[in-house]
Each structure stands twice: as structure tokens, then as C-alpha cells.
Scaffold this motif. Structure first.
Motif, PDB file in Angstrom:
ATOM      1  N   ILE A   1       0.840  -1.201   0.000  1.00 40.99           N
ATOM      2  CA  ILE A   1       0.000   0.000   0.000  1.00 40.99           C
ATOM      3  C   ILE A   1       0.877   1.254   0.000  1.00 40.99           C
ATOM      4  O   ILE A   1       2.062   1.201   0.319  1.00 40.99           O
ATOM      5  CB  ILE A   1      -0.937   0.022   1.223  1.00 40.99           C
ATOM      6  CG1 ILE A   1      -0.121   0.193   2.519  1.00 40.99           C
ATOM      7  CG2 ILE A   1      -1.782  -1.236   1.291  1.00 40.99           C
ATOM      8  CD1 ILE A   1      -0.983   0.433   3.754  1.00 40.99           C
ATOM      9  N   ASP A   2       0.262   2.373  -0.354  1.00 41.64           N
ATOM     10  CA  ASP A   2       0.934   3.660  -0.233  1.00 41.64           C
ATOM     11  C   ASP A   2       0.773   4.130   1.210  1.00 41.64           C
ATOM     12  O   ASP A   2      -0.277   4.625   1.606  1.00 41.64           O
ATOM     13  CB  ASP A   2       0.338   4.688  -1.191  1.00 41.64           C
ATOM     14  CG  ASP A   2       0.642   4.374  -2.644  1.00 41.64           C
ATOM     15  OD1 ASP A   2       1.710   3.794  -2.902  1.00 41.64           O
ATOM     16  OD2 ASP A   2      -0.204   4.680  -3.504  1.00 41.64           O
ATOM     17  N   LEU A   3       1.831   3.949   2.011  1.00 35.50           N
ATOM     18  CA  LEU A   3       1.764   4.339   3.413  1.00 35.50           C
ATOM     19  C   LEU A   3       1.569   5.845   3.549  1.00 35.50           C
ATOM     20  O   LEU A   3       2.142   6.633   2.794  1.00 35.50           O
ATOM     21  CB  LEU A   3       3.053   3.945   4.130  1.00 35.50           C
ATOM     22  CG  LEU A   3       3.257   2.483   4.527  1.00 35.50           C
ATOM     23  CD1 LEU A   3       4.637   2.325   5.145  1.00 35.50           C
ATOM     24  CD2 LEU A   3       2.196   2.012   5.507  1.00 35.50           C
TER      25      LEU A   3
ATOM     26  N   ARG B 132       8.793   9.996  -3.808  1.00 36.85           N
ATOM     27  CA  ARG B 132       9.761   9.276  -4.616  1.00 36.85           C
ATOM     28  C   ARG B 132       9.324   7.823  -4.738  1.00 36.85           C
ATOM     29  O   ARG B 132       8.699   7.246  -3.858  1.00 36.85           O
ATOM     30  CB  ARG B 132      11.160   9.360  -4.000  1.00 36.85           C
ATOM     31  CG  ARG B 132      11.223   9.051  -2.519  1.00 36.85           C
ATOM     32  CD  ARG B 132      12.554   9.399  -1.913  1.00 36.85           C
ATOM     33  NE  ARG B 132      13.630   8.564  -2.425  1.00 36.85           N
ATOM     34  CZ  ARG B 132      14.920   8.767  -2.178  1.00 36.85           C
ATOM     35  NH1 ARG B 132      15.279   9.798  -1.433  1.00 36.85           N
ATOM     36  NH2 ARG B 132      15.844   7.974  -2.667  1.00 36.85           N
ATOM     37  N   ASP B 133       9.695   7.213  -5.874  1.00 35.62           N
ATOM     38  CA  ASP B 133       9.293   5.839  -6.147  1.00 35.62           C
ATOM     39  C   ASP B 133      10.085   4.833  -5.319  1.00 35.62           C
ATOM     40  O   ASP B 133       9.552   3.809  -4.882  1.00 35.62           O
ATOM     41  CB  ASP B 133       9.465   5.521  -7.644  1.00 35.62           C
ATOM     42  CG  ASP B 133       8.524   6.353  -8.508  1.00 35.62           C
ATOM     43  OD1 ASP B 133       7.429   6.686  -8.020  1.00 35.62           O
ATOM     44  OD2 ASP B 133       8.891   6.655  -9.653  1.00 35.62           O
ATOM     45  N   ASP B 134      11.384   5.110  -5.119  1.00 32.35           N
ATOM     46  CA  ASP B 134      12.239   4.169  -4.380  1.00 32.35           C
ATOM     47  C   ASP B 134      12.455   4.671  -2.950  1.00 32.35           C
ATOM     48  O   ASP B 134      13.567   4.965  -2.543  1.00 32.35           O
ATOM     49  CB  ASP B 134      13.588   4.001  -5.091  1.00 32.35           C
ATOM     50  CG  ASP B 134      14.335   5.318  -5.214  1.00 32.35           C
ATOM     51  OD1 ASP B 134      13.677   6.379  -5.201  1.00 32.35           O
ATOM     52  OD2 ASP B 134      15.582   5.284  -5.300  1.00 32.35           O
ATOM     53  N   ASP B 135      11.371   4.752  -2.193  1.00 32.69           N
ATOM     54  CA  ASP B 135      11.442   5.347  -0.859  1.00 32.69           C
ATOM     55  C   ASP B 135      12.111   4.378   0.116  1.00 32.69           C
ATOM     56  O   ASP B 135      11.532   3.342   0.475  1.00 32.69           O
ATOM     57  CB  ASP B 135      10.033   5.686  -0.378  1.00 32.69           C
ATOM     58  CG  ASP B 135      10.040   6.513   0.896  1.00 32.69           C
ATOM     59  OD1 ASP B 135      11.134   6.699   1.471  1.00 32.69           O
ATOM     60  OD2 ASP B 135       8.959   6.964   1.308  1.00 32.69           O
ATOM     61  N   PRO B 136      13.322   4.679   0.584  1.00 33.35           N
ATOM     62  CA  PRO B 136      13.987   3.785   1.534  1.00 33.35           C
ATOM     63  C   PRO B 136      13.299   3.748   2.896  1.00 33.35           C
ATOM     64  O   PRO B 136      13.491   2.806   3.668  1.00 33.35           O
ATOM     65  CB  PRO B 136      15.400   4.371   1.648  1.00 33.35           C
ATOM     66  CG  PRO B 136      15.256   5.806   1.268  1.00 33.35           C
ATOM     67  CD  PRO B 136      14.164   5.843   0.249  1.00 33.35           C
ATOM     68  N   VAL B 137      12.504   4.781   3.201  1.00 35.61           N
ATOM     69  CA  VAL B 137      11.769   4.788   4.461  1.00 35.61           C
ATOM     70  C   VAL B 137      10.744   3.651   4.472  1.00 35.61           C
ATOM     71  O   VAL B 137      10.590   2.933   5.463  1.00 35.61           O
ATOM     72  CB  VAL B 137      11.071   6.145   4.694  1.00 35.61           C
ATOM     73  CG1 VAL B 137      10.315   6.139   6.019  1.00 35.61           C
ATOM     74  CG2 VAL B 137      12.079   7.275   4.660  1.00 35.61           C
ATOM     75  N   HIS B 138      10.065   3.477   3.333  1.00 38.87           N
ATOM     76  CA  HIS B 138       9.093   2.394   3.228  1.00 38.87           C
ATOM     77  C   HIS B 138       9.785   1.039   3.361  1.00 38.87           C
ATOM     78  O   HIS B 138       9.277   0.138   4.055  1.00 38.87           O
ATOM     79  CB  HIS B 138       8.354   2.473   1.881  1.00 38.87           C
ATOM     80  CG  HIS B 138       7.275   1.448   1.725  1.00 38.87           C
ATOM     81  ND1 HIS B 138       7.529   0.128   1.417  1.00 38.87           N
ATOM     82  CD2 HIS B 138       5.925   1.553   1.840  1.00 38.87           C
ATOM     83  CE1 HIS B 138       6.386  -0.541   1.340  1.00 38.87           C
ATOM     84  NE2 HIS B 138       5.404   0.304   1.595  1.00 38.87           N
ATOM     85  N   GLU B 139      10.927   0.889   2.728  1.00 42.35           N
ATOM     86  CA  GLU B 139      11.641  -0.389   2.795  1.00 42.35           C
ATOM     87  C   GLU B 139      12.096  -0.692   4.215  1.00 42.35           C
ATOM     88  O   GLU B 139      12.046  -1.839   4.672  1.00 42.35           O
ATOM     89  CB  GLU B 139      12.832  -0.369   1.838  1.00 42.35           C
ATOM     90  CG  GLU B 139      12.441  -0.309   0.367  1.00 42.35           C
ATOM     91  CD  GLU B 139      11.505  -1.447  -0.013  1.00 42.35           C
ATOM     92  OE1 GLU B 139      11.798  -2.608   0.356  1.00 42.35           O
ATOM     93  OE2 GLU B 139      10.481  -1.167  -0.670  1.00 42.35           O
ATOM     94  N   ARG B 140      12.545   0.322   4.933  1.00 40.25           N
ATOM     95  CA  ARG B 140      12.953   0.105   6.315  1.00 40.25           C
ATOM     96  C   ARG B 140      11.760  -0.265   7.185  1.00 40.25           C
ATOM     97  O   ARG B 140      11.847  -1.157   8.034  1.00 40.25           O
ATOM     98  CB  ARG B 140      13.645   1.350   6.876  1.00 40.25           C
ATOM     99  CG  ARG B 140      14.226   1.123   8.268  1.00 40.25           C
ATOM    100  CD  ARG B 140      14.828   2.377   8.850  1.00 40.25           C
ATOM    101  NE  ARG B 140      13.830   3.426   9.098  1.00 40.25           N
ATOM    102  CZ  ARG B 140      14.065   4.543   9.759  1.00 40.25           C
ATOM    103  NH1 ARG B 140      15.282   4.787  10.224  1.00 40.25           N
ATOM    104  NH2 ARG B 140      13.118   5.438   9.939  1.00 40.25           N
ATOM    105  N   TRP B 141      10.628   0.430   6.971  1.00 43.93           N
ATOM    106  CA  TRP B 141       9.422   0.086   7.722  1.00 43.93           C
ATOM    107  C   TRP B 141       9.009  -1.360   7.462  1.00 43.93           C
ATOM    108  O   TRP B 141       8.682  -2.104   8.401  1.00 43.93           O
ATOM    109  CB  TRP B 141       8.265   1.009   7.328  1.00 43.93           C
ATOM    110  CG  TRP B 141       6.936   0.432   7.749  1.00 43.93           C
ATOM    111  CD1 TRP B 141       6.372   0.487   8.977  1.00 43.93           C
ATOM    112  CD2 TRP B 141       6.050  -0.349   6.940  1.00 43.93           C
ATOM    113  NE1 TRP B 141       5.180  -0.207   8.993  1.00 43.93           N
ATOM    114  CE2 TRP B 141       4.968  -0.726   7.756  1.00 43.93           C
ATOM    115  CE3 TRP B 141       6.073  -0.756   5.598  1.00 43.93           C
ATOM    116  CZ2 TRP B 141       3.906  -1.498   7.269  1.00 43.93           C
ATOM    117  CZ3 TRP B 141       5.023  -1.525   5.116  1.00 43.93           C
ATOM    118  CH2 TRP B 141       3.956  -1.888   5.935  1.00 43.93           C
ATOM    119  N   LEU B 142       9.047  -1.774   6.191  1.00 44.47           N
ATOM    120  CA  LEU B 142       8.642  -3.132   5.851  1.00 44.47           C
ATOM    121  C   LEU B 142       9.539  -4.157   6.527  1.00 44.47           C
ATOM    122  O   LEU B 142       9.059  -5.163   7.075  1.00 44.47           O
ATOM    123  CB  LEU B 142       8.661  -3.322   4.339  1.00 44.47           C
ATOM    124  CG  LEU B 142       8.258  -4.704   3.827  1.00 44.47           C
ATOM    125  CD1 LEU B 142       6.824  -5.037   4.235  1.00 44.47           C
ATOM    126  CD2 LEU B 142       8.415  -4.779   2.303  1.00 44.47           C
TER     127      LEU B 142
END
Length: 304
Positions: free
Chosen positions: A167-169, A178-188
Motif C-alpha cells: 500500500i501507499d503508506l 519518490r518511487d524508491d522510498d527507503p523509508v518504506h523499505e525500512r518500515w517493511l
């Protein structure tokens, strides 16, 4: 509650006998006496032997109940030896744990309440949150008491609702789109790791203590703006995620992000039977959680 009718309680009331008294039931009765002033601040408790005789239980059940009250800051000096003492600052203790208690940061208020919930024969915990970090930390005291032999539930059921991976957090995210959001990857990665640790620690109780444990996760199609913990059908603990805008280095990159400090979110406690408002909130919170669980949520695999 099991009490031999020939014995009077420490406040002089006669009690009827009920089978299978649990540590939580003993703790509930003693808590009521403390809050009513029958057992006063600074007063020494009756001996464990006398309490066991009164309630018609083994001393181990009494000891577990006293340890629960100690985690709630209502008792001090709980040990196998001399009697415990009612906490000298009961005004603070009641403010922390009683009905209508003042809100506390999640990491202050959640642990003692989960430890108390673990005294039930059938422990039921439902949680809606962002990563389950707070739940993992808070459940540690209950696990320690089980491993120490002070608690021994027969069954534990835990259900956790978390945001889905794709989902779009709404948060945590970079301020810059940004498409390659490292924040999202860290959260995941954190969501998956915390969920795996939670499941491992609870399922380990099957082999170490023979407890019937079930842990389930489901994914939400949205970012929850609040966190909710439901304990044994009796309590609802609720907190808002309050967003901040801050800078952080992630993967050697300095980023500005929207985030919340979930462990510091102020936790509001509602108890079944503590008045119409509290009872209704607990009941409606269960209905809301079950509706999410059974309708729009989906199976969640704690993988990359």
C-alpha cells in the motif's frame, strides 16, 4: 472464586465457593480491597498462607496474584518470605492502573496490563498497530513471568492487524515523493522482523510449557492513524499516532520524513465494567477489530 465458606476474608466478609480460582481472580479481589481502602497504603498484607487458606487455593496462585499487583505498582516487597506491603503511594498507583486512569506513554502503560492479562487461563490479545514494536516489548514481562513459573496460562491467542506491504503508506514516508522510498523499505523490514520475533517467542511456549498458542497476522489496506490493544475481552487500550517531520540518515542518505514515535504515543485505558462509557468503548472496539479482521484485511506473510 474458590473460597472455603467456613473462612472469612481479611475484611470480614463471608464468601461463597466457586471452582477453579485463577491468580487474576485473587488479584482482582485484593485490588478491590486496596482501592476501597480496606487494605491501606503502607499496610502489610496478610501472609501468603493466610490468603491461600482464605481463597482456597495453593500458595503459588496467591504468589502469582501478588506479583501481578506488584507489576501494577499496588504492592511492594513481594517474595516467598515476609508478607508484601501495600504501596505507600496509592494515589499514584490508582492514577496509573485504575478505571479512568490518566493516559501514559505506550511503553509505560502497556507492559503491566499485558502481564496482568497473562494471568488468565485463556489469554486473548488483539492488536492493531503499525509494526508491533510496542507489543513485542510489552509482552516481555508476561513471558518472563511464565518462564519464572509465576504464571501458567493454558491457552494464548494473539491476533495482529498490520498495514499491507504494497500500500501507499501515509507514514513513515519521505517528505519528498519518490518511487524508491527507503523509508518504506525500512518500515517493511521492521514490520516483518518484529512480527517474526513476536510469533517465535509466543510459539516457543508450546514446547517449553505445553501452552496452546496461536498467533495470526492479517494485512490492512490502509495506514492506521491509531493503535489499539484488546486484552481478554476486558480492556481496550487506545492511542493516537502523532506525526512529526524530522530528518534522519537512512542507507547513508539524509532524508526528511514524516514519522511517529509509536512507543511514546499516549495510551488511554478503558475497562469492561468501569462504567457505561468504558464498557461501550470496549465492546465497540471489539466489534470494529473483528469487522476489519473478517472483511477488508487479507492474509499476511511476514517475508521480504
Amino acid at each position: 472464586m474458590v473460597v472455603d465458606p467456613k473462612h472469612a476474608s481479611v475484611n470480614g466478609r463471608k464468601r461463597s465457593q466457586r471452582p477453579h480460582t485463577s491468580p487474576r481472580e485473587v488479584a482482582d479481589e485484593l485490588r478491590a480491597r486496596i482501592r476501597s481502602g480496606t487494605l491501606r497504603a503502607g499496610q502489610r498484607m496478610p501472609t501468603q498462607a493466610r490468603l491461600a487458606d482464605e481463597f482456597g487455593v495453593e500458595r503459588g496462585v496467591v504468589r502469582q496474584a501478588l506479583h501481578l499487583l506488584q507489576t501494577e505498582h499496588l504492592l511492594t516487597n513481594v517474595s516467598k518470605g515476609s508478607p508484601a506491603t501495600v504501596a505507600p503511594d496509592l494515589g499514584l498507583s490508582r492514577a496509573l492502573t485504575g478505571p479512568g486512569a490518566a493516559p501514559q506513554p505506550t511503553m509505560v502503560g502497556l507492559g503491566p496490563r499485558i502481564a496482568t492479562a497473562f494471568a488468565a487461563p485463556h489469554v486473548e490479545i488483539d492488536a492493531l498497530c503499525l509494526t508491533s514494536v510496542s507489543l513485542n516489548l510489552a509482552i516481555g514481562e508476561g513471558l518472563r513471568q511464565i518462564h519464572a513459573g509465576r504464571l501458567n496460562p493454558a491457552k494464548i491467542d494473539v491476533r495482529v492487524l498490520l498495514p499491507g506491504r504494497d500500500i501507499d503508506l501515509a507514514f513513515p514516508v519521505s517528505v519528498e515523493d519518490r518511487d524508491d522510498d527507503p523509508v518504506h523499505e525500512r518500515w517493511l523490514a521492521q514490520r516483518n522482523a518484529q512480527g517474526q520475533v513476536l510469533r517465535h517467542n509466543l510459539l516457543a511456549l508450546r514446547s517449553t510449557h505445553g501452552i496452546d498458542v496461536h498467533v495470526s497476522f492479517r494485512a490492512l489496506p490502509f495506514t492506521p492513524p491509531v493503535k489499539l490493544y484488546l486484552l481478554n475481552g476486558m480492556e481496550a487500550l487506545f492511542a493516537y499516532y502523532t506525526l512529526t517531520r524530522r530528518k534522519e540518515e537512512i542507507d547513508h542518505e539524509h532524508l526528511e520524513l514524516y514519522d511517529s514515535e509509536g512507543t511514546q504515543s499516549m495510551l488511554f485505558a478503558f475497562e469492561q465494567g468501569a462504567g457505561l462509557r468504558d464498557t461501550t468503548f470496549v465492546e465497540q472496539s471489539h466489534l470494529w477489530f473483528n469487522a476489519l479482521w473478517e472483511t477488508i484485511s487479507s492474509e499476511l506473510a511476514l517475508t521480504g
